[in-house]
Design a protein around this motif. Structure first.
Motif, short mmCIF file in Angstrom:
data_model
loop_
_atom_site.label_atom_id
_atom_site.label_comp_id
_atom_site.label_asym_id
_atom_site.label_seq_id
_atom_site.Cartn_x
_atom_site.Cartn_y
_atom_site.Cartn_z
N LYS A 44 0.83 -1.21 0.00
CA LYS A 44 0.00 0.00 0.00
C LYS A 44 0.85 1.25 0.00
N THR A 45 1.80 1.30 0.94
CA THR A 45 2.66 2.47 1.03
C THR A 45 3.47 2.65 -0.25
N THR A 46 3.95 1.54 -0.78
CA THR A 46 4.73 1.61 -2.02
C THR A 46 3.90 2.25 -3.13
N LEU A 159 -3.09 9.90 1.95
CA LEU A 159 -2.98 9.73 3.40
C LEU A 159 -2.50 8.33 3.71
N ASP A 160 -1.33 8.22 4.33
CA ASP A 160 -0.79 6.90 4.64
C ASP A 160 -1.03 6.55 6.11
N GLU A 161 -2.03 5.75 6.35
CA GLU A 161 -2.42 5.36 7.70
C GLU A 161 -2.31 6.53 8.67
N PRO A 162 -3.02 7.62 8.39
CA PRO A 162 -2.81 8.83 9.17
C PRO A 162 -3.27 8.68 10.62
MG LIG Z 1 2.66 1.25 4.94
#
Ligand SMILES: [Mg+2]
Ligand SMILES: Nc1ncnc2c1ncn2[C@@H]1O[C@H](COP(=O)(O)OP(=O)(O)OP(=O)(O)O)[C@@H](O)[C@H]1O
Lengths: 382, 262
Positions: A44-46, A159-162
């Motif tokens: 996901k982050t990638t 938004l990355d797991e904010p």
């Molecule tokens: Mg991540």
């Protein structure tokens, strides 16, 4: 492509030998609250970093607002990121943190004050403008990060797991707030999370990812009610999975022979023709549990007898793990909808009857051939 | 009955250390106020201070040279060392590991080896020994200290802050000047202060690379002492100790306050 805001096609990314993303394609519409949902390490982050421009893909294209941005640095893309670790500038006040993008563009002071004030109002931090980040709580820091990311008026907010660093209660609160910010600014949000409840509650659409691939894209209802893969069914909510060969097919009803539960009626049209192997999911709230046998099954009814292995009381509902004589496990919810005097309590070791309609079963995986898939009907082994 | 306090072992160690550390300083202080030149204290007087401030042109010239070399080499070393630290922490490039490993060498090399090698180097280049060679030598041995202190600071902070700056529209240069540098200011400052101190007090390396007309304060003191310890030197030492304390104390407080604010 018309109306799509972020368009991703054939995106792949490897770190050394490890393939973090495998040929991912997505179309995200303008103004959508779009979630990327999947377990830890699924990429996901990638994917988000490739959209933001922190990383370049090995192959594939990213375009934002119809413009190909592959290979452009982050400051040349009309999207901004809210980082999981907030990433506030520790040496600047809240005001200057939010004003940072404006200062970079040499915006005149009056305009800066006006814009920063508006954005601090939006995240309800007007009173904390002069504080340093170290003097703020986690929730407040996250708000500063959101205001700062919005001030450039990006066309997409990433938004990355904010909310993952916040406690459960605050998380709920911030989620609602995030939703209302989304409504107010009207831009596209791409929201990364591994929490399915979070994704279901706020998203317009969800992409479920696993192992660097997107398994299914759809509305929360779609994803929950019609999972298209066993993984999706298991990952979103609780589920009962059956699998076996379709032994007969008549009047639109397929009879699936699960080796532990027995024959199960499934209404799945031509998704489960006779002779195929299928995996079928039934949500636990669709199954009725009772101490007495149900009156009449009817042509669509499934009835299974079992014993309560474990009742779990959680206030508004109870969750029962039920074992069938064949060694299958089923999970069932029972809502405590009414005052339940007179309705006998279901306890540990009770003999129970489970019943559900063939309409509530969903085929999640099917193979036309008659090779047995390497899945079991056991929904408890997660 | 009053409680008799038995001196414990740690008390004893503490006082021994205090005595060994501060006794020489105290003696220095005492003799700087001595009326006579000899080894016995004959009475309080400010005569050596008078001589220091009004009758020591040579000494002040040397002091001036030391200070300009210290400021110059510290600033150069801070500039180069900071860039090196930022470069090795932010970028990948050919020879990065080599730079990181080699940066420690001047720190662990015996000063005399460094002095000789610099001398040979300058001679080989045909450089005339003097202020310029001292400046180069001091910059050389100061860079690793700055590099180390700044690198430590860089390792501490979350790299997503840099990504955030880029994401919000800052280019490489703006990110460096508006985000990275302000965040590592404490490291840069303490590197600079360390470099100033090291340069001011260096004797061995300076001795090798100095030429005519480039006598720094330590070299001057050394040559003066060969003809017997002049109480003027005592007075100078006291002035320097007081000066250092006055300089270092506020800067430490500033660094602490900065760290607390960050
Ligand atoms: Mg991540
Ligand atoms: N810079 C990198 N170098 C090597 N491997 C990496 C790098 N970044 C990510 N990976 C690997 O790629 C995979 C996907 O990572 P990613 O950060 O996208 O996961 P994620 O879905 O965001 O997980 P999480 O929910 O834990 O944040 C992981 O297996 C990770 O180890």
């Amino acid at each position: 492509m018309l109306g799509s805001n972020v368009s991703i096609s054939g995106l792949s990314k490897s770190f050394g030998d490890f393939k973090a993303l495998k040929d991912v394609s997505l179309e995200i519409k303008k103004g959508e609250f779009f979630s990327l949902l999947g377990p830890s390490g699924c990429g996901k982050t990638t994917l988000l970093r490739l959209i933001a421009g922190f990383e370049d893909p090995d192959s594939g294209l990213v375009s934002i607002d119809g413009r190909d941005v592959t290979g452009l640095p982050p400051d040349k893309r009309r999207c901004n990121t809210v980082f999981q670790s907030y990433a506030l500038f520790p040496h600047l006040t809240v005001f200057e943190n939010v004003a940072f993008p404006l200062r970079i563009r040499k915006t005149p002071g009056k305009k800066v004050r006006e814009l920063v004030k508006r954005h601090l109002d939006l995240v309800q931090l007007e009173k904390h403008a002069d504080k340093k980040p170290s003097q703020l709580s986690g929730g407040q820091k996250q708000r500063v990060a959101i205001a700062r990311a919005l001030i450039n008026e990006p066309s997409v907010l990433l938004l990355d797991e904010p909310l993952s660093a916040l406690d459960a209660k605050l998380r709920q609160h911030m989620l609602v707030e995030l939703d209302s910010i989304h409504d107010e600014v009207g831009i596209t949000f791409i929201y990364v999370t591994h929490d399915q409840a979070e994704a279901l509650s706020v998203s317009d659409r969800i992409a479920v990812m696993d192992g660097g691939k997107i398994l299914q894209v759809g509305s929360p209802q779609d994803i929950y009610e019609n999972p298209k893969a066993e993984f999706v069914a298991r990952f979103i909510g609780d589920t009962n999975l059956f699998s076996g060969k379709v032994v007969s097919f008549s009047n639109g009803i397929s009879l699936v022979q699960d080796e532990r539960i027995g024959a199960i009626k499934v209404e799945a049209g031509n998704e489960a023709p006779e002779g195929s192997w299928v995996s079928v999911a039934v949500r636990p709230e669709k199954i009725r549990i009772s101490l007495a046998p149900p009156a009449e099954a009817g042509p669509l009814g499934n009835v299974v007898k079992g014993m309560v292995d474990e009742p779990i009381y959680s206030g508004f509902q109870s969750k029962y793990y039920v074992r069938t004589p064949g060694g299958g496990h089923l999970v069932v919810f029972r809502q405590h909808a009414q005052w339940s005097e007179g309705v006998p309590d279901i306890k540990w070791k009770d003999e129970v009857w489970l019943s559900w309609s063939a309409r509530d079963a969903v085929v999640v995986e099917a193979s036309g051939t008659s090779i047995a898939p390497v899945v079991s009907g056991d929904s408890l082994d997660e | 009955m009053s409680r008799r306090k038995v001196p414990s072992f740690s008390d004893a160690v503490f006082w021994t250390v205090v005595v060994f550390l501060f006794m020489p300083l105290f003696v220095l202080l005492l003799y700087s106020f001595n009326a006579s030149k000899g080894g016995t204290f004959t009475g309080f007087s400010l005569v050596w201070y008078e001589r220091l401030f009004f009758g020591s042109d040579q000494l002040w010239k040397a002091f001036g040279k030391s200070v300009s070399i210290a400021l110059g080499s510290a600033s150069l070393a801070t500039f180069l060392g900071t860039l090196a630290a930022v470069g090795t922490s932010r970028y990948k490039f050919f020879g990065k590991g080599y730079v990181q490993a080699m940066s420690f060498v001047p720190m662990i090399l015996p000063e005399i080896v460094m002095g000789v090698s610099l001398l040979v180097f300058f001679a080989g280049l045909g450089l005339k020994l003097g202020m310029a060679t001292i400046l180069i030598a001091h910059t050389t041995f100061n860079i690793p200290f700055v590099y180390l202190l700044v690198s430590a600071r860089l390792e501490e902070f979350d790299s997503s802050v840099i990504e955030a700056a880029r994401d919000l529209g800052a280019n490489e240069m703006q990110t460096l000047l508006k985000v990275i540098v302000p965040m590592i200011v404490p490291g840069i400052l303490s590197g600079w202060l360390t470099a100033v101190t090291l340069s001011l007090e260096d004797f061995v390396i300076t001795f090798f690379v100095a030429g005519p007309g480039s006598t720094t304060l330590p070299l001057y003191i050394y040559s003066a002492i060969r003809f017997g310890v002049s109480p003027v030197i005592n007075a100078l030492s006291v002035v320097m100790v007081v000066g250092t304390v006055l300089l270092v104390y506020p800067s430490r407080r500033f660094l602490k306050a900065f760290a607390a604010g960050a």
